[in-house]
Scaffold this motif. Structure first.
Motif, short mmCIF file in Angstrom:
data_model
loop_
_atom_site.label_atom_id
_atom_site.label_comp_id
_atom_site.label_asym_id
_atom_site.label_seq_id
_atom_site.Cartn_x
_atom_site.Cartn_y
_atom_site.Cartn_z
N ALA A 287 60.42 19.91 17.63
CA ALA A 287 60.74 20.20 16.23
C ALA A 287 60.81 21.69 15.92
O ALA A 287 61.71 22.14 15.19
CB ALA A 287 59.71 19.52 15.32
N ALA A 293 65.65 19.83 12.58
CA ALA A 293 64.34 19.30 12.23
C ALA A 293 64.13 19.20 10.71
O ALA A 293 64.49 20.12 9.96
CB ALA A 293 63.24 20.16 12.85
N CYS A 297 60.48 14.85 11.30
CA CYS A 297 60.33 15.30 12.69
C CYS A 297 58.95 15.87 12.96
O CYS A 297 58.40 15.72 14.05
CB CYS A 297 61.40 16.34 13.01
SG CYS A 297 63.10 15.78 12.77
N TRP A 298 58.37 16.54 11.96
CA TRP A 298 57.04 17.12 12.11
C TRP A 298 55.94 16.08 11.97
O TRP A 298 54.86 16.25 12.53
CB TRP A 298 56.84 18.21 11.06
CG TRP A 298 57.68 19.43 11.30
CD1 TRP A 298 58.87 19.74 10.72
CD2 TRP A 298 57.41 20.49 12.22
NE1 TRP A 298 59.36 20.93 11.20
CE2 TRP A 298 58.48 21.42 12.13
CE3 TRP A 298 56.37 20.76 13.11
CZ2 TRP A 298 58.53 22.58 12.88
CZ3 TRP A 298 56.42 21.91 13.86
CH2 TRP A 298 57.49 22.81 13.75
#
Length: 323
Positions: A287, A293, A297-298
């Motif tokens: 990411a 991102a 994604c995180w």
């Protein structure tokens, strides 16, 4: 049933910074006579995957998942049982032959060791088999070279010795971990051609580990791309290279210089650095280097999704376009 089936393999190492997930839940299969390439940057978990298959992980390493060879889970075997597999049913060409060969023993003795252990050959019978193996891997003048020490040979010759040793017992699977490291381009080609010829002749399965996309694209039928200990894309070689779906795969491909292109400007690079395995993010490990991102994604690690038959990628925002 596949000859080799790896299911949700995880390898945890103990480091000075705490536990590190060197391999994170990878799965793949290899049919008899099949060829698989594992590609990725240094530290992505390629070699650790191979060492797990060979039962050669560092002290203190913890493994979970399954590595099935013809239905036998290798992770459940004790060291004695693994010794019957290692060098017999699974052969391995290590990355640097000068550090893998014993400097104080002649190469003939080292190649003969698995023949003695697994096939019971001794004396003249073992020596004749070693000579045949050296001739098979194309080592010049094997009758003279059989009594040489590793330091008396060139890098390409030492690598041929390693291949002879790996092939000595007719393994079902050959693991080749960066087999052309530190060799010049001409010798690289010869070693890769030799491995390809031997796989075709014997029908053994091949797992080729490399960071070189060119080598992978020309040498195997299927490819798996690894990053941060995880598999981020896998599929048939032609399909994967025709449609790179994961941003990391796209970045690797874009970073390869091409003949005929204008190289007056800077080469393409993937921004950022590979994360520490002991400090991986909660979500996608790529990411912080990915232009696509978003919050998801995180927060959430992506699972493998099919983008076409037998072609899978682990990305929340894959679109199948070249980056």
């Amino acid at each position: 049933m596949a000859l080799l089936s790896v299911t949700d393999l995880k390898v945890e190492l103990q480091t000075t910074r705490g536990p590190a997930e060197a391999v994170r839940g990878i799965s793949f299969e290899l049919e008899a006579g099949g060829t698989l390439g594992i590609v990725g940057e240094s530290g992505c978990g390629k070699s650790m995957t191979a060492l797990a298959m060979m039962g050669l992980l560092p002290d203190g390493a913890k493994t979970t998942g399954r590595i099935d060879l013809d239905g036998t889970d290798l992770l459940a075997l004790d060291e004695g049982a693994m010794c019957e597999i290692r060098g017999n049913r699974i052969g391995m060409i290590f990355q640097e032959p000068m550090t893998s060969l014993n400097p104080v023993h002649r190469i003939g003795r080292q190649i003969a060791e698995p023949l003695r252990l697994h096939r019971g050959l001794t004396g003249a019978n073992a020596r004749d088999e070693v000579l045949a193996l050296l001739d098979r891997v194309g080592l010049p003048d094997p009758a003279r070279r059989i009594d040489a020490y590793p330091h008396q040979m060139s890098g390409g010759q030492r690598q041929r010795v390693m291949i002879a040793m790996a092939l000595s017992c007719g393994p079902d699977i050959l693991l080749a971990d960066e087999p052309t490291t530190a060799l010049d381009v001409t010798i690289q080609g010869q070693i890769l051609d030799l491995i390809d010829e031997l796989v075709d002749d014997t029908g053994m399965g091949l797992i080729l580990i490399s960071h070189d996309l060119g080598v992978i694209s020309e040498s195997v039928d299927n490819v798996a791309v690894m990053y941060g200990g995880a598999m981020v894309e896998k599929g048939p070689t032609a399909s994967l290279f025709d449609r790179l779906c994961h941003p990391y795969s796209q970045g690797l491909f874009a970073a390869v210089p091409r003949v005929g292109e204008d190289h007056t400007g800077p080469l393409h690079t993937i921004p950022g650095t590979v994360p520490e395995l002991s400090d991986l993010p909660m979500g996608c490990s790529f990411a912080d280097r990915c232009a696509k991102a978003t919050d998801v994604c995180w927060q959430q690690a992506p699972g493998m999704e099919a983008v076409s038959p037998d072609h899978y990628t682990a990305c929340h925002h894959h679109d199948g376009e070249q980056g």
